[in-house]
Write a protein that holds these residues in place. Structure first.
Motif, PDB file in Angstrom:
ATOM      1  N   GLY A 119       0.827  -1.211   0.000  1.00  0.00           N
ATOM      2  CA  GLY A 119       0.000   0.000   0.000  1.00  0.00           C
ATOM      3  C   GLY A 119       0.858   1.256   0.000  1.00  0.00           C
ATOM      4  O   GLY A 119       0.497   2.278   0.594  1.00  0.00           O
ATOM      5  N   LEU A 121      -0.492   6.212   4.676  1.00  0.00           N
ATOM      6  CA  LEU A 121       0.429   5.579   5.622  1.00  0.00           C
ATOM      7  C   LEU A 121       1.605   4.942   4.888  1.00  0.00           C
ATOM      8  O   LEU A 121       2.754   5.077   5.319  1.00  0.00           O
ATOM      9  N   PHE A 159       1.257  -5.137  -6.628  1.00  0.00           N
ATOM     10  CA  PHE A 159       0.739  -5.819  -5.433  1.00  0.00           C
ATOM     11  C   PHE A 159      -0.727  -5.455  -5.306  1.00  0.00           C
ATOM     12  O   PHE A 159      -1.074  -4.312  -4.990  1.00  0.00           O
ATOM     13  N   PHE A 171      -4.492  -6.921  -3.876  1.00  0.00           N
ATOM     14  CA  PHE A 171      -5.254  -7.941  -3.149  1.00  0.00           C
ATOM     15  C   PHE A 171      -6.354  -8.559  -4.013  1.00  0.00           C
ATOM     16  O   PHE A 171      -6.829  -9.657  -3.726  1.00  0.00           O
ATOM     17  N   GLU A 172      -6.771  -7.846  -5.048  1.00  0.00           N
ATOM     18  CA  GLU A 172      -7.803  -8.417  -5.928  1.00  0.00           C
ATOM     19  C   GLU A 172      -7.198  -9.362  -6.960  1.00  0.00           C
ATOM     20  O   GLU A 172      -7.935  -9.998  -7.715  1.00  0.00           O
ATOM     21  N   ALA A 207       0.066  -1.798   4.771  1.00  0.00           N
ATOM     22  CA  ALA A 207      -0.658  -0.516   4.791  1.00  0.00           C
ATOM     23  C   ALA A 207      -1.659  -0.450   3.647  1.00  0.00           C
ATOM     24  O   ALA A 207      -2.238   0.595   3.383  1.00  0.00           O
ATOM     25  N   ALA A 210      -5.220  -1.384   1.936  1.00  0.00           N
ATOM     26  CA  ALA A 210      -6.574  -1.709   2.391  1.00  0.00           C
ATOM     27  C   ALA A 210      -7.576  -1.060   1.454  1.00  0.00           C
ATOM     28  O   ALA A 210      -7.262  -0.089   0.757  1.00  0.00           O
ATOM     29  N   TYR A 211      -8.781  -1.594   1.492  1.00  0.00           N
ATOM     30  CA  TYR A 211      -9.903  -0.944   0.814  1.00  0.00           C
ATOM     31  C   TYR A 211     -10.447   0.062   1.825  1.00  0.00           C
ATOM     32  O   TYR A 211     -11.053  -0.329   2.831  1.00  0.00           O
ATOM     33  N   THR A 212     -10.218   1.364   1.596  1.00  0.00           N
ATOM     34  CA  THR A 212     -10.502   2.375   2.633  1.00  0.00           C
ATOM     35  C   THR A 212     -11.693   3.281   2.316  1.00  0.00           C
ATOM     36  O   THR A 212     -11.977   4.191   3.093  1.00  0.00           O
ATOM     37  N   VAL A 271      -2.767  -3.067   9.810  1.00  0.00           N
ATOM     38  CA  VAL A 271      -3.440  -1.869  10.332  1.00  0.00           C
ATOM     39  C   VAL A 271      -4.948  -2.036  10.214  1.00  0.00           C
ATOM     40  O   VAL A 271      -5.467  -2.415   9.157  1.00  0.00           O
ATOM     41  N   SER A 272      -5.639  -1.764  11.310  1.00  0.00           N
ATOM     42  CA  SER A 272      -7.095  -1.848  11.307  1.00  0.00           C
ATOM     43  C   SER A 272      -7.686  -0.513  11.774  1.00  0.00           C
ATOM     44  O   SER A 272      -6.999   0.506  11.757  1.00  0.00           O
ATOM     45  N   ASP A 278     -10.821   2.043  13.962  1.00  0.00           N
ATOM     46  CA  ASP A 278     -11.798   2.304  15.033  1.00  0.00           C
ATOM     47  C   ASP A 278     -13.220   1.936  14.572  1.00  0.00           C
ATOM     48  O   ASP A 278     -14.110   1.761  15.402  1.00  0.00           O
ATOM     49  N   TYR A 291     -17.251  -1.613   5.507  1.00  0.00           N
ATOM     50  CA  TYR A 291     -15.819  -1.362   5.721  1.00  0.00           C
ATOM     51  C   TYR A 291     -15.382  -1.918   7.076  1.00  0.00           C
ATOM     52  O   TYR A 291     -14.450  -2.717   7.170  1.00  0.00           O
ATOM     53  N   LYS A 339     -12.928  -5.133   7.840  1.00  0.00           N
ATOM     54  CA  LYS A 339     -11.685  -4.940   8.606  1.00  0.00           C
ATOM     55  C   LYS A 339     -11.686  -5.868   9.825  1.00  0.00           C
ATOM     56  O   LYS A 339     -10.664  -6.445  10.173  1.00  0.00           O
ATOM     57  N   TRP A 386      -9.032   8.167  11.851  1.00  0.00           N
ATOM     58  CA  TRP A 386      -9.019   9.540  11.348  1.00  0.00           C
ATOM     59  C   TRP A 386      -7.625   9.930  10.805  1.00  0.00           C
ATOM     60  O   TRP A 386      -7.040  10.934  11.197  1.00  0.00           O
TER      61      TRP A 386
HETATM   62  N1  LIG Z   1      -7.730   6.816   6.417  1.00  0.00           N
HETATM   63  C1  LIG Z   1      -8.291   6.693   7.618  1.00  0.00           C
HETATM   64  O1  LIG Z   1      -8.914   7.630   8.122  1.00  0.00           O
HETATM   65  C2  LIG Z   1      -8.153   5.406   8.382  1.00  0.00           C
HETATM   66  C3  LIG Z   1      -8.827   5.282   9.594  1.00  0.00           C
HETATM   67  C4  LIG Z   1      -8.692   4.084  10.320  1.00  0.00           C
HETATM   68  C5  LIG Z   1      -7.900   3.062   9.836  1.00  0.00           C
HETATM   69  N2  LIG Z   1      -7.284   3.217   8.632  1.00  0.00           N
HETATM   70  C6  LIG Z   1      -6.470   2.099   8.137  1.00  0.00           C
HETATM   71  O2  LIG Z   1      -5.141   2.553   8.007  1.00  0.00           O
HETATM   72  C7  LIG Z   1      -4.498   1.874   6.922  1.00  0.00           C
HETATM   73  C8  LIG Z   1      -3.847   2.881   5.997  1.00  0.00           C
HETATM   74  O3  LIG Z   1      -4.862   3.740   5.506  1.00  0.00           O
HETATM   75  P1  LIG Z   1      -4.532   4.981   4.567  1.00  0.00           P
HETATM   76  O4  LIG Z   1      -5.251   6.154   5.121  1.00  0.00           O
HETATM   77  O5  LIG Z   1      -3.061   5.068   4.311  1.00  0.00           O
HETATM   78  O6  LIG Z   1      -5.291   4.507   3.252  1.00  0.00           O
HETATM   79  P2  LIG Z   1      -5.200   5.068   1.751  1.00  0.00           P
HETATM   80  O7  LIG Z   1      -4.493   6.367   1.734  1.00  0.00           O
HETATM   81  O8  LIG Z   1      -6.548   4.950   1.193  1.00  0.00           O
HETATM   82  O9  LIG Z   1      -4.243   3.997   1.063  1.00  0.00           O
HETATM   83  C9  LIG Z   1      -4.679   2.686   0.857  1.00  0.00           C
HETATM   84  C10 LIG Z   1      -3.606   1.963   0.113  1.00  0.00           C
HETATM   85  O10 LIG Z   1      -4.099   0.659  -0.157  1.00  0.00           O
HETATM   86  C11 LIG Z   1      -4.022   0.434  -1.547  1.00  0.00           C
HETATM   87  N3  LIG Z   1      -5.058  -0.479  -1.985  1.00  0.00           N
HETATM   88  C12 LIG Z   1      -6.400  -0.263  -2.078  1.00  0.00           C
HETATM   89  N4  LIG Z   1      -7.018  -1.369  -2.523  1.00  0.00           N
HETATM   90  C13 LIG Z   1      -6.039  -2.295  -2.709  1.00  0.00           C
HETATM   91  C14 LIG Z   1      -6.023  -3.627  -3.180  1.00  0.00           C
HETATM   92  N5  LIG Z   1      -7.143  -4.263  -3.568  1.00  0.00           N
HETATM   93  N6  LIG Z   1      -4.834  -4.271  -3.253  1.00  0.00           N
HETATM   94  C15 LIG Z   1      -3.698  -3.672  -2.891  1.00  0.00           C
HETATM   95  N7  LIG Z   1      -3.631  -2.411  -2.462  1.00  0.00           N
HETATM   96  C16 LIG Z   1      -4.794  -1.725  -2.363  1.00  0.00           C
HETATM   97  C17 LIG Z   1      -4.136   1.789  -2.189  1.00  0.00           C
HETATM   98  O11 LIG Z   1      -3.658   1.726  -3.510  1.00  0.00           O
HETATM   99  P3  LIG Z   1      -4.145   2.738  -4.673  1.00  0.00           P
HETATM  100  O12 LIG Z   1      -3.329   3.986  -4.447  1.00  0.00           O
HETATM  101  O13 LIG Z   1      -3.813   2.011  -5.918  1.00  0.00           O
HETATM  102  O14 LIG Z   1      -5.609   2.949  -4.475  1.00  0.00           O
HETATM  103  C18 LIG Z   1      -3.258   2.581  -1.234  1.00  0.00           C
HETATM  104  O15 LIG Z   1      -1.901   2.343  -1.508  1.00  0.00           O
HETATM  105  C19 LIG Z   1      -5.577   1.005   6.289  1.00  0.00           C
HETATM  106  O16 LIG Z   1      -5.495  -0.287   6.822  1.00  0.00           O
HETATM  107  C20 LIG Z   1      -6.882   1.634   6.758  1.00  0.00           C
HETATM  108  O17 LIG Z   1      -7.929   0.705   6.814  1.00  0.00           O
HETATM  109  C21 LIG Z   1      -7.376   4.364   7.910  1.00  0.00           C
END
Ligand SMILES: NC(=O)c1ccc[n+]([C@@H]2O[C@H](COP(=O)([O-])OP(=O)(O)OC[C@H]3O[C@@H](n4cnc5c(N)ncnc54)[C@H](OP(=O)(O)O)[C@@H]3O)[C@@H](O)[C@H]2O)c1
Length: 297
Positions: free
Chosen positions: A6, A11, A34, A36-37, A57, A59-61, A98-99, A101, A124, A128, A149
């Motif tokens: 990711g 992150l 890389f 996941f699909e 890092a 995830a489907y966010t 990473v998961s 709240d 979501y 998770k 957040w």
């Molecule tokens: N953002 C928040 O507010 C928040 C809150 C709580 C927990 N988290 C957790 O924190 C972690 C990091 O979040 P983040 O904010 O850095 O998320 P982000 O900015 O949305 O980045 C997600 C990353 O995952 C990749 N990704 C998405 N779908 C994928 C797939 N099918 N296979 C492989 N890679 C994939 C994205 O790639 P692309 O660039 O190609 O889309 C991107 O690199 C995640 O586990 C998230 O669940 C985030």
């Protein structure tokens, strides 16, 4: 060799940057190499990197889009991370995942501890949570950090959205009845690589296994977060909009959010000696970076 997945995300970018700054041997992977699909890419990436630690890092966010895209959310948050955990188990290496709240429904009325019952309110959060359970069942050396957040000077996040909206509109309406804690992606990346350093120093210890809460310190609401963003932006010359308080009912979204998802991060401090900075202290530098990238008119 640390495998960071990711790497294009908020992150993941901070992890890659900090790993480079610390001189850590690492491979930072994003889609398409890389994905996941595309399960075959998970195995291929793992075999090519030959990691001694994996930090996931990826995830489907997209919280709201997940409601209509259960399959993709499951691949990104459950099935894909599980495959990675199985590969880590087979190789005998630790897996840091990473998961969120959003595994909680927000009804507790006090900060959640790791042992509290989960009750996700949307797809979501449910995917998770399914990922957490599957990873813990599959991998002995699993460390799962629940954060919240997340924002950074790049990517799609509340801070950037607010700064952009604040330029276009004189008045903004922001939800004031959801409580939580903003987490700066650089702070979380530092915490994760500090955990990685600890693993190197001490080797694996049984107390490292399991779920840890890892957010910024302190608490606020989305409205409080927005006001703080504009306070910081004002010091850099951006005229602040009026930020009105609204309720969750005034701002319907496809996925229901928890009303109070504050996380108690004591366990992280006790086991790893790590406390993330107060959310308010980390905000200024990120707002300033965003304003440098996109200066006020
Ligand atoms: N953002 C928040 O507010 C928040 C809150 C709580 C927990 N988290 C957790 O924190 C972690 C990091 O979040 P983040 O904010 O850095 O998320 P982000 O900015 O949305 O980045 C997600 C990353 O995952 C990749 N990704 C998405 N779908 C994928 C797939 N099918 N296979 C492989 N890679 C994939 C994205 O790639 P692309 O660039 O190609 O889309 C991107 O690199 C995640 O586990 C998230 O669940 C985030």
């Amino acid at each position: 060799m640390i495998l960071i997945t990711g790497a294009s995300g908020q992150l993941g970018r901070e992890l890659s940057k900090l790993a480079a700054e610390r001189g850590l041997e690492h491979a930072a992977l994003s889609r398409p190499e890389f994905d996941f699909e595309k399960p075959e890419t998970i195995e291929a990436a793992f075999q090519a990197a030959k990691p001694t630690l994996v930090i996931n890092a990826a995830a489907y966010t997209a919280v709201d889009a997940a409601e209509a895209n259960v399959e993709a959310a499951t691949a990104g948050n459950h099935a894909g991370p599980l495959r990675l955990a199985q590969l880590c188990e087979a190789a005998g290496i630790p897996f840091i995942h990473v998961s969120t709240d959003y595994v909680f429904d927000g009804e507790k009325g006090a900060p959640y501890v790791e042992s509290d019952a989960t009750a996700p309110t949307g797809v979501y959060g449910a995917t998770k949570r399914a990922g957490e359970i599957a990873i813990l069942a599959a991998c002995t050396k699993a460390i799962i950090l629940r954060t919240a957040w997340v924002y950074a000077a790049h990517g799609k996040n509340f801070c950037r959205t607010m700064l952009g909206a604040g330029r276009r509109f004189p008045t903004l309406r922001v939800v004031a009845d959801q409580h939580g804690t903003p987490t700066a992606a650089p702070d979380l990346a530092r915490a994760i690589l500090d955990i990685a350093a600890r693993l190197t120093q001490t080797g694996w210890r049984p107390e490292y296994r399991g779920i840890f809460h890892a957010t910024g310190t302190g608490e606020t609401t989305w409205h409080g977060f927005a006001c703080a963003i504009f306070e910081e932006a004002a010091t850099a010359g951006q005229k602040p909009p009026e930020v009105q308080q609204i309720t969750t009912a005034d701002w319907p979204t496809p996925a229901r959010r928890p009303a109070d998802s504050r996380l108690d991060c004591t366990k992280l401090a006790q086991v790893f000696g790590i406390t993330l900075p107060h959310w308010r202290a980390s905000l200024g530098p990120i707002v300033k970076q965003l304003l440098v990238l996109d200066p006020p008119a």
